[in-house]
Each structure stands twice: as C-alpha cells, then as structure tokens.
Write an enzyme that holds these catalytic residues in place. Structure first.
Site, PDB file in Angstrom:
ATOM      1  N   TYR A 179     -16.358   3.489   7.832  1.00 52.14           N
ATOM      2  CA  TYR A 179     -14.896   3.479   7.834  1.00 52.14           C
ATOM      3  C   TYR A 179     -14.360   4.105   9.121  1.00 52.14           C
ATOM      4  CZ  TYR A 179     -10.187   5.258   6.922  1.00 52.14           C
ATOM      5  OH  TYR A 179      -8.858   5.580   7.022  1.00 52.14           O
ATOM      6  N   GLY A 219       0.816  -1.199   0.000  1.00 49.04           N
ATOM      7  CA  GLY A 219       0.000   0.000   0.000  1.00 49.04           C
ATOM      8  C   GLY A 219       0.850   1.250   0.000  1.00 49.04           C
ATOM      9  N   PHE A 220       0.201   2.370  -0.149  1.00 47.66           N
ATOM     10  CA  PHE A 220       0.861   3.669  -0.283  1.00 47.66           C
ATOM     11  C   PHE A 220       1.750   3.989   0.915  1.00 47.66           C
ATOM     12  CE2 PHE A 220      -0.287   8.435   0.202  1.00 47.66           C
ATOM     13  CZ  PHE A 220       0.897   8.843  -0.376  1.00 47.66           C
ATOM     14  N   ILE A 221       1.187   4.005   2.103  1.00 46.67           N
ATOM     15  CA  ILE A 221       1.949   4.391   3.295  1.00 46.67           C
ATOM     16  C   ILE A 221       2.888   3.274   3.726  1.00 46.67           C
ATOM     17  CG2 ILE A 221       1.741   5.025   5.730  1.00 46.67           C
ATOM     18  CD1 ILE A 221      -0.966   6.360   4.953  1.00 46.67           C
ATOM     19  N   LYS A 269     -12.405   2.381  12.546  1.00 46.20           N
ATOM     20  CA  LYS A 269     -11.134   2.860  13.075  1.00 46.20           C
ATOM     21  C   LYS A 269     -11.253   3.250  14.547  1.00 46.20           C
ATOM     22  CE  LYS A 269      -8.189   2.453   9.711  1.00 46.20           C
ATOM     23  NZ  LYS A 269      -6.976   1.622   9.863  1.00 46.20           N
TER      24      LYS A 269
END
Length: 337
Positions: A153, A11-13, A157
């Site tokens: 979402y 993934g991106f991070i 979290k």
C-alpha cells in the site's frame, strides 16, 4: 463557478471534501467505484446526501476503466482534479496486494492522463504518512527521504508521488501531493480503528490492541483534513526558475510545479490514551486484547505541518477527545446504539 472533479466521493474523505466544496459554491463531479471492500450501504448513503445539492453529479465506475473516466472528465471539463480514490488499508494489502496495483497504480495513471490532456489548473492527489515507512526521525518532514516503505500500500502511494512528479515536469502540470496522517471522524470507514473500537466496546466484544498499545499516531480530524485540502486547491505550485527560489523547508521541486504537503495534527497521541478517551465518551470499559505488532505497521507517526501552515495559514488542531466525541455522536445516531 469553478468545477472540481473528485475521485472517491462515496468514500470517507471524498464525501467530506465534496460537502465542503459544495457549501463554498463549487460545482462537483464525483467518481467512485463503490467497491465492496467495506459495507457499500454507507457509501450509497454518503452519495445520496451529496446528491441533495444541484451542483453535485455522481458517476459510478472503476478508475481502471479509462474509457469511462475519460468520458466523464471530458464531459465535465474540470478546472481542478482531486484524486482521493484508492484501495486503502495497510493490513488488507497483505491479503490482496493486486487490488492496490490495479487501483492505486493503473487507476492513478488514468487520472494523471486525463489531467494532462485537459490541462487542468491544478491536480491534487492523496498520498499517505505510510510512505515514511521505516523513517524514525520525527516529526516527519516532507523534505526527508522516504525510500523505506513497509507495505505494498505504502509502496503504491510512493510510486504515485514519483509518477506525478514526472508528469508535472514533462507537461508543466501543477501538482500537489498531500500525505495524510491517521484520519478519523463521522462517516468513517468501518475498517478503521476508531470505528472498530467503538462498535466492539458497545457490543461487549474485545478490541485488538497491537504492539501491546505501545503505539503513537498523529490523529487528524476529517473536517480539519478537508479544510487543508480546500486551501491547498488555491496554493498552486509553480516551477521555480532556479533552486535558489525555493525557501528552506519547502518541498517544491526544483524542476517541476510539484509539491508534497503533510496534513496532520502535529501531535502524536498514545494509542492507549486514544482508547481511554473512547471509554470515557462511551461510559464503558473496553475488553482489551493485547497483541504483537502487525507486519507492515510502524510504532509511531507524527507530522510536521509547518509547510501546510506556511502555504495556507492553516493547521489542523481539533483535540482527539473532541473528535472522538463527535464520532461517537454520529455512530450512535447512525446505528441507533
């Protein structure tokens, strides 16, 4: 050599964090489900780059597969786990909420169980500024109540934060939750605003601008973000002997080695200014399609990052214009545009 297990390294991070840790001499095991939420080819390319390091190993698997994840964790024996993998996207949660329960609740539970069983020295997990929900006191501070989430979402979290606190309390598991603000930069996700705006503008397609552009975001450059995570790895929370030990402004729990930390640029940028910076960088005007606010969106996010600075002596500070320029350079090179 310290061993770090990172979920979501394709993934991106996760990719940027793994790259940073490898450069600093860590041994990294990456775990990623390679889901098709967006183009898998960019995920494969990220992993291929990381695999050029002998200190990186990659495993493809879903977080919901507890047997596989346990096998990987038991074999690697990490000193630290950084849990970044999740079903992301505020708007997609309106279309497919079950994906968020499976990945963000069940998958996170499996990660916490492994951390508990292996008694890792520090568990770090990603949360989001979306947990602040309908809060309108800004900049957002970690010690504020955050009970008004506006999407599934964000709710998953917030549930992760509560789950993690209970594990930290019950098992004395040092845990840091970091709340991300709008992250952008090279190798970003195709569903993110910067990526979509640049792509559409270059192709001459209109961009959708929600709430008629009357929106503000705390844009955080990805390399700044992962530097913050790297420094938090060493800021291990310790259960206080009493409430009196907790300094004002610290989100440290009075009953657990648990802390929540904002990682943001400590600045709110108007969306229209962000778009104008993209246009300046591309040398081309965007075709603007002004729209109403989307369900679940909030008009503004803005981080108070004083706790991050107190803990790590670091604060993200990349100007959004510089970050956009770096993204555009990467985008043009990657796609040949």
């Amino acid at each position: 050599m310290r061993r770090v297990l990172i979920t979501g390294t394709a993934g991106f991070i996760g990719f940027h964090l793994a790259k940073l840790l490898l450069a600093e001499g860590f041994s990294v095991c990456g775990y990623d489900g390679m889901t098709d939420y967006y183009d898998v080819r960019i995920k494969q390319r990220r992993h291929a780059m990381l695999l050029q390091s002998a200190d990186f190993k990659a495993v493809e698997g879903m977080l919901e597969d507890q047997l596989l994840f346990d096998r990987v964790a038991d074999s690697f024996r990490p000193d630290v786990i950084v849990h970044l993998a999740a079903q992301a996207g505020v708007r997609y949660s309106l279309e497919n909420p079950r994906a968020y329960i499976d990945s963000n609740i069940i998958g996170t539970f499996n990660v916490m169980e492994a951390a508990r069983r292996l008694e890792v020295g520090h568990l770090l997990m990603a949360s989001t500024s979306s947990v602040y929900g309908a809060n309108d006191e800004m900049p957002f501070v970690e010690t504020e109540k955050a009970d008004t989430q506006l999407t599934i979402y964000a709710a998953t979290k917030k549930a992760n934060e509560s789950m993690a606190h209970s594990y930290a309390h019950l098992w004395n598991l040092p845990t840091t939750m970091f709340r991300f603000f709008t992250v952008y930069g090279p190798w970003g996700r195709p569903d993110m605003a910067l990526y979509k705006f640049v792509d559409a503008t270059l192709e001459g397609r209109p961009i959708d601008i929600y709430n008629h552009g009357d929106m503000y975001r705390d844009f955080t450059y990805v390399e700044d973000l992962v530097r913050g995570i790297r420094l938090l790895v060493d800021a291990v929370p310790v259960r206080p002997a009493s409430k009196d030990e907790i300094e004002p402004g610290d989100s440290l729990s009075p009953v657990a080695p648990f802390r929540i930390v904002n990682i943001g640029n400590s600045d709110k940028v108007r969306l229209l200014d962000f778009i104008e910076a993209i246009e300046d960088c591309l040398g081309k005007k965007a075709i603007r399609n002004y729209m109403e606010m989307q369900p679940g969106d909030v008009p503004a996010t803005w981080a108070n990052a004083e706790l991050l600075q107190r803990l790590t002596d670091y604060r993200p500070q990349t100007d959004f214009r510089d970050g956009i320029a770096k993204f555009v350079t990467w985008f043009r090179e990657y796609y040949g545009k």
